[in-house]
Design an enzyme around this catalytic site. Structure first.
Site, PDB file in Angstrom:
ATOM      1  N   THR A 138       0.825  -1.210   0.000  1.00  0.00           N
ATOM      2  CA  THR A 138       0.000   0.000   0.000  1.00  0.00           C
ATOM      3  C   THR A 138       0.858   1.259   0.000  1.00  0.00           C
ATOM      4  OG1 THR A 138      -1.460   1.267   1.458  1.00  0.00           O
ATOM      5  CG2 THR A 138      -0.080  -0.342   2.529  1.00  0.00           C
ATOM      6  N   ASP A 139       0.270   2.368  -0.461  1.00  0.00           N
ATOM      7  CA  ASP A 139       0.967   3.656  -0.392  1.00  0.00           C
ATOM      8  C   ASP A 139       1.028   4.183   1.041  1.00  0.00           C
ATOM      9  OD1 ASP A 139      -1.716   4.261  -0.074  1.00  0.00           O
ATOM     10  OD2 ASP A 139      -1.762   5.890  -1.540  1.00  0.00           O
ATOM     11  N   GLU A 140       0.233   3.564   1.947  1.00  0.00           N
ATOM     12  CA  GLU A 140       0.160   4.101   3.313  1.00  0.00           C
ATOM     13  C   GLU A 140       1.484   3.949   4.071  1.00  0.00           C
ATOM     14  OE1 GLU A 140      -3.514   3.315   5.365  1.00  0.00           O
ATOM     15  OE2 GLU A 140      -4.569   2.976   3.487  1.00  0.00           O
ATOM     16  N   TYR A 163      -1.870  -0.694  10.903  1.00  0.00           N
ATOM     17  CA  TYR A 163      -1.980  -1.341   9.581  1.00  0.00           C
ATOM     18  C   TYR A 163      -0.782  -0.995   8.708  1.00  0.00           C
ATOM     19  CZ  TYR A 163      -3.272  -1.772   4.647  1.00  0.00           C
ATOM     20  OH  TYR A 163      -3.248  -2.054   3.299  1.00  0.00           O
ATOM     21  N   LYS A 167       2.332  -3.350   7.264  1.00  0.00           N
ATOM     22  CA  LYS A 167       2.614  -3.517   5.832  1.00  0.00           C
ATOM     23  C   LYS A 167       4.055  -3.067   5.536  1.00  0.00           C
ATOM     24  CE  LYS A 167       0.277  -4.672   2.914  1.00  0.00           C
ATOM     25  NZ  LYS A 167      -0.079  -6.011   2.349  1.00  0.00           N
TER      26      LYS A 167
END
Ligand code: NAD
Ligand code: TYD
Length: 362
Positions: A138-140, A163, A167
């Protein structure tokens, strides 16, 4: 490559769209084994049509990616040449209320997969030649942007939620397995997806279904947080391209070139619903119609303000770019939720869990 592919988390939102995309849109002739634990977010009925159509070329296994023994058996039995790793705990709000499963699945589970791939692939005479381990992320992991700028592959990691931290840890492990052991890893970091089979805890399906039921549409904080939205099929196309043409050891950012404030997304959904399922029939909504249901609520703790993706690397190297505009994608998504009442009811009422418990004992 791509004769026998292990897809983890293939009963979830993006994984199930990916399996359908590979079978229906790529000319793939091989077999896919879908390993999924069937958590609350996993629903094998997302692929009922694929199961019927592709028979023995689609195998579903209920199981945990943390289970080394099971992974060893599956790698031995199916001789995978490709792994597409989607399985994860994926919802930021849930990670705030209970991070444990995120650490277990996202970190330990990714480690178990990488280690099994290493032990199996690198122990064979040809080594990992012709193999590919693709890690979906993810970009998060890059944290939160200010008013300007975009995430590049070189942006330092700065995750803020349990989260995104879990990741980020899994991305580091995947990269370490490439550098340390030569495992043929690729990684993609993608922005927010939307489309069919999205579990209705996430913003877009939640708003569609709440509006149809005349329930409040919760907007966190001031609603001005920005996300870069990508139609799920475009994400699947990007992953397929990376698996087949991406350079081993590389990371590719994937985004929709579609920055939207949350409040505008919610208003856009209301407008699409007015077109395809007008609120006029629902007197309780009054003159403000669906828009009248919008309710600003307490903000998410640590809420990232803005995400935006620079996807020039995948565009330049692999010729990928998003093909579906937000207007088109949102129309398709709203129409899909309106047309799939059985799936929606089953997921909304939790009926599908009873079906899973009956059919997938293991
Ligand atoms: P999802 O929550 O809809 O699906 C996750 C799937 O993984 C479910 O089917 C679940 O049963 C399965 N799973 C969970 N724990 C497991 C375990 N221990 N063993 C085996 N299976 C397990 O998630 P999603 O939105 O489809 O996301 C898929 C991947 O894409 C994730 O890795 C996520 O981080 C990444 N991603 C998601 C988005 C997004 O907008 N949704 C954007 C970028 C990246
Ligand atoms: P979400 O779909 O949970 O994805 P993510 O947190 O991974 O970006 O949320 C998208 C955005 O919408 C995020 O800024 C949080 C916000 N949001 C709301 O305003 N209301 C809601 O009910 C939900 C679920 C999310």
């Amino acid at each position: 490559m791509n004769k026998t592919m292990l897809v983890t988390g293939g009963a979830g939102f993006i994984g199930s769209n990916f399996i359908r995309y590979v079978f229906e849109r790529t000319g793939f002739k091989g077999k896919i084994v879908n390993l999924d634990k069937l958590t609350y977010a996993g629903n094998p009925e997302n692929l009922a049509d694929i199961r019927k159509k592709y028979g023995e070329r689609y195998v579903f296994v209920k199981g945990d990616i943390c289970d080394f023994k099971l992974l060893g058996q599956l790698f031995k039995k199916h001789n995978f040449d490709t792994v597409a790793h989607f399985a994860a705990e994926s919802h930021v709000d849930r990670s705030i209320f209970g991070p444990k499963d995120f650490i277990e699945t996202n970190i330990h589970g990714t480690f178990a997969l990488l280690e099994t791939a290493r032990q199996t692939w690198l122990a064979t005479p040809g080594g990992a030649k012709g193999k590919r381990f693709h890690h979906v992320s993810t970009d998060e992991v890059y944290g939160s942007l200010g008013k300007t700028g975009k995430f590049k592959e070189t942006t330092p990691y700065d995750p803020r939620s349990p989260y995104s931290s879990s990741k980020a840890a899994s991305d580091h492990l995947a990269r370490a397995y490439f550098h340390t052991y030569g495992l043929p890893v690729t990684i993609s970091n993608c922005s927010n997806n939307y489309g069919p089979y999205h579990f209705p805890e996430k913003l877009i399906p939640l708003i569609i279904l709440n509006a149809l039921e005349g329930k409040p549409l919760p907007v966190y904080g001031d609603g001005l947080q920005v996300r870069d939205w990508l139609y799920v099929e475009d994400h699947c196309a990007a992953i397929w391209r990376i698996i087949n043409k991406g350079r081993v050891g590389e990371t590719y950012n994937v985004g929709g070139n579609c920055e939207m404030a949350n409040i505008d997304v919610v208003k856009g959904i209301c407008a699409a619903l007015e077109k395809f399922s007008p609120s006029a029939g629902n007197a309780a909504l009054g003159s403000k119609k669906y828009l009248g249901l919008i309710k600003y609520v307490k903000d998410r703790p640590g809420h990232d303000r803005r995400y935006a993706i620079d996807f020039s690397k995948i565009k330049r190297e692999l010729g990928w770019r998003p093909s579906v505009t937000f207007k088109e994608g949102l129309t398709r998504t709203v129409v899909w939720y309106l047309a799939n009442g059985v799936w929606v009811r089953s997921v909304r009422t939790g009926e599908y869990r009873k079906w899973i418990d009956k059919n997938y004992k293991r």
